[in-house]
Design a protein around this motif. Structure first.
Motif, PDB file in Angstrom:
ATOM      1  N   LYS A  35       0.817  -1.215   0.000  1.00 27.51           N
ATOM      2  CA  LYS A  35       0.000   0.000   0.000  1.00 27.51           C
ATOM      3  C   LYS A  35       0.857   1.275   0.000  1.00 27.51           C
ATOM      4  CE  LYS A  35      -3.858   2.229   2.355  1.00 27.51           C
ATOM      5  NZ  LYS A  35      -4.812   2.143   3.496  1.00 27.51           N
ATOM      6  N   PRO A  36       1.875   1.390   0.883  1.00 29.04           N
ATOM      7  CA  PRO A  36       2.733   2.582   0.835  1.00 29.04           C
ATOM      8  C   PRO A  36       3.502   2.723  -0.483  1.00 29.04           C
ATOM      9  CG  PRO A  36       2.980   1.466   2.936  1.00 29.04           C
ATOM     10  CD  PRO A  36       2.195   0.554   2.049  1.00 29.04           C
ATOM     11  N   ILE A  37       3.907   1.571  -1.064  1.00 32.87           N
ATOM     12  CA  ILE A  37       4.630   1.624  -2.342  1.00 32.87           C
ATOM     13  C   ILE A  37       3.722   2.165  -3.447  1.00 32.87           C
ATOM     14  CG2 ILE A  37       5.640   0.179  -4.149  1.00 32.87           C
ATOM     15  CD1 ILE A  37       6.908  -1.509  -1.985  1.00 32.87           C
ATOM     16  N   ARG A  38       2.467   1.768  -3.439  1.00 34.56           N
ATOM     17  CA  ARG A  38       1.522   2.293  -4.430  1.00 34.56           C
ATOM     18  C   ARG A  38       1.336   3.808  -4.266  1.00 34.56           C
ATOM     19  NH1 ARG A  38      -3.132  -2.455  -4.217  1.00 34.56           N
ATOM     20  NH2 ARG A  38      -2.016  -3.963  -5.547  1.00 34.56           N
ATOM     21  N   GLU A  39       1.289   4.259  -3.015  1.00 31.58           N
ATOM     22  CA  GLU A  39       1.157   5.701  -2.774  1.00 31.58           C
ATOM     23  C   GLU A  39       2.387   6.448  -3.292  1.00 31.58           C
ATOM     24  OE1 GLU A  39       0.476   6.102   1.383  1.00 31.58           O
ATOM     25  OE2 GLU A  39      -1.648   5.523   1.280  1.00 31.58           O
ATOM     26  N   LEU A  40       3.562   5.856  -3.092  1.00 32.82           N
ATOM     27  CA  LEU A  40       4.794   6.462  -3.602  1.00 32.82           C
ATOM     28  C   LEU A  40       4.804   6.477  -5.131  1.00 32.82           C
ATOM     29  CD1 LEU A  40       7.477   4.977  -1.181  1.00 32.82           C
ATOM     30  CD2 LEU A  40       6.817   7.373  -1.377  1.00 32.82           C
ATOM     31  N   LYS A  41       4.290   5.405  -5.745  1.00 26.66           N
ATOM     32  CA  LYS A  41       4.232   5.342  -7.194  1.00 26.66           C
ATOM     33  C   LYS A  41       3.319   6.443  -7.749  1.00 26.66           C
ATOM     34  CE  LYS A  41       2.855   2.361 -11.030  1.00 26.66           C
ATOM     35  NZ  LYS A  41       2.254   1.063 -11.419  1.00 26.66           N
ATOM     36  N   GLU A  42       2.164   6.627  -7.099  1.00 27.85           N
ATOM     37  CA  GLU A  42       1.238   7.675  -7.531  1.00 27.85           C
ATOM     38  C   GLU A  42       1.864   9.060  -7.362  1.00 27.85           C
ATOM     39  OE1 GLU A  42      -2.255   7.039  -5.246  1.00 27.85           O
ATOM     40  OE2 GLU A  42      -2.809   5.164  -6.287  1.00 27.85           O
ATOM     41  N   ALA A  43       2.601   9.241  -6.259  1.00 29.07           N
ATOM     42  CA  ALA A  43       3.274  10.524  -6.025  1.00 29.07           C
ATOM     43  C   ALA A  43       4.343  10.770  -7.080  1.00 29.07           C
ATOM     44  CB  ALA A  43       3.888  10.533  -4.622  1.00 29.07           C
ATOM     45  N   ALA A  44       5.078   9.711  -7.454  1.00 26.49           N
ATOM     46  CA  ALA A  44       6.112   9.852  -8.476  1.00 26.49           C
ATOM     47  C   ALA A  44       5.505  10.220  -9.821  1.00 26.49           C
ATOM     48  CB  ALA A  44       6.908   8.551  -8.581  1.00 26.49           C
ATOM     49  N   GLU A  45       4.341   9.669 -10.147  1.00 31.19           N
ATOM     50  CA  GLU A  45       3.649   9.998 -11.399  1.00 31.19           C
ATOM     51  C   GLU A  45       3.241  11.472 -11.418  1.00 31.19           C
ATOM     52  OE1 GLU A  45       3.159   8.299 -14.099  1.00 31.19           O
ATOM     53  OE2 GLU A  45       4.029   6.411 -13.406  1.00 31.19           O
ATOM     54  N   LYS A  46       2.769  11.989 -10.282  1.00 36.48           N
ATOM     55  CA  LYS A  46       2.376  13.400 -10.203  1.00 36.48           C
ATOM     56  C   LYS A  46       3.589  14.321 -10.377  1.00 36.48           C
ATOM     57  CE  LYS A  46      -1.711  12.744  -7.285  1.00 36.48           C
ATOM     58  NZ  LYS A  46      -2.348  13.062  -5.989  1.00 36.48           N
ATOM     59  N   ILE A  47       4.690  13.920  -9.722  1.00 36.39           N
ATOM     60  CA  ILE A  47       5.916  14.727  -9.856  1.00 36.39           C
ATOM     61  C   ILE A  47       6.393  14.722 -11.310  1.00 36.39           C
ATOM     62  CG2 ILE A  47       8.356  14.871  -9.180  1.00 36.39           C
ATOM     63  CD1 ILE A  47       7.543  13.743  -6.457  1.00 36.39           C
ATOM     64  N   LYS A  48       6.272  13.568 -11.948  1.00 35.79           N
ATOM     65  CA  LYS A  48       6.666  13.439 -13.350  1.00 35.79           C
ATOM     66  C   LYS A  48       5.857  14.382 -14.246  1.00 35.79           C
ATOM     67  CE  LYS A  48       6.911   9.970 -17.045  1.00 35.79           C
ATOM     68  NZ  LYS A  48       6.665   8.554 -17.412  1.00 35.79           N
ATOM     69  N   GLN A  49       4.597  14.572 -13.872  1.00 31.80           N
ATOM     70  CA  GLN A  49       3.725  15.468 -14.638  1.00 31.80           C
ATOM     71  C   GLN A  49       3.855  16.935 -14.209  1.00 31.80           C
ATOM     72  OE1 GLN A  49      -0.169  13.819 -14.086  1.00 31.80           O
ATOM     73  NE2 GLN A  49       0.367  11.835 -15.042  1.00 31.80           N
TER      74      GLN A  49
END
Length: 236
Positions: free
Chosen positions: A201-215
């Motif tokens: 669950k925390p890894i998925r949250e980090l993945k979503e955060a990384a996608e936002k930063i990428k955008q």
């Protein structure tokens, strides 16, 4: 708590639970065979030796068997049969379909309804061992079928009272073993799910955060809900 320590504790728990279930299944095996719930203490004291018959059962059966071969008519005399009784050992003598002798503890029961039928054999004598229920009581027994002098059918039953739970466990034992195996699988799967969820669950949250930063979206915040390595990464 670190992830590494969490995994170590998880696998220790799995091993611990498996050992408990293993000992439980072993107890059920010996209990269903011997009918003796106190066998662990006896085994520990090195004084327990499992036999199909207790010494009292064996002595009573062998004496009655010898009598059926030499002087079978004496089995119709209550005073003769009674002297072969031991403590916790009951005796039943049957001639054809009539019970001619029964120990006091089971004398009032309708024994003909519970006792197995006379076994046909190529020889003069045949015997069997099994478990039966008389009224509300359970017994292990050894039975000898023999002919009287006039060739009428005779049967000897040497019975030992056992716990009623033995009969139940003996009947559902295969199901219990299957249930224990399923329980081990479910417990291991549940523990694995708890540990995986705390990581995935925390890894998925980090993945979503990384996608936002990428955008290019930096106007958000994620919080660290744990103090392990993933929690430190989330906070960073």
């Amino acid at each position: 708590m670190s992830i590494q320590l969490r995994f170590v504790l998880t696998y220790i728990s799995i091993v611990f639970v498996f050992i408990i279930l293993l000992f439980l299944s072993g107890f059920l095996i010996f209990f269903s065979i011997t009918g003796d719930a106190d066998f662990v203490r006896k085994l520990y004291s090195h004084s327990y030796e499992y036999k199909l018959l207790t010494p009292e059962e064996e002595n009573a059966f062998l004496d009655l068997k010898l009598l059926s071969e030499k002087k079978p008519e004496q089995l119709l005399w209550p005073e003769t049969v009674k002297k072969y009784e031991f403590e916790n050992i009951d005796i039943v003598i049957q001639k054809n379909t009539e019970v001619v002798y029964a120990s006091e503890s089971i004398k009032g029961e309708n024994l003909r309804k519970y006792l197995p039928k006379h076994q046909k054999s190529k020889g003069n004598h045949s015997y069997q061992q099994d478990m039966l229920r008389i009224g509300k009581q359970y017994f292990t027994y050894i039975n000898l079928d023999f002919p009287f002098s006039n060739q009428e059918k005779g049967s000897i039953y040497v019975l030992r009272k056992i716990s009623p739970y033995v009969g139940i466990i003996n009947r559902i034992f295969p199901f219990l073993i299957f249930l224990l195996l399923i329980l081990v699988i479910v417990i291991i799967g549940f523990l694995n799910y708890l540990v995986s969820r705390s990581i995935i669950k925390p890894i998925r949250e980090l993945k979503e955060a990384a996608e936002k930063i990428k955008q290019g979206d930096l106007h958000f915040e994620i919080s660290a809900n744990s103090k392990d390595e993933i929690g430190e990464l989330t906070q960073a």
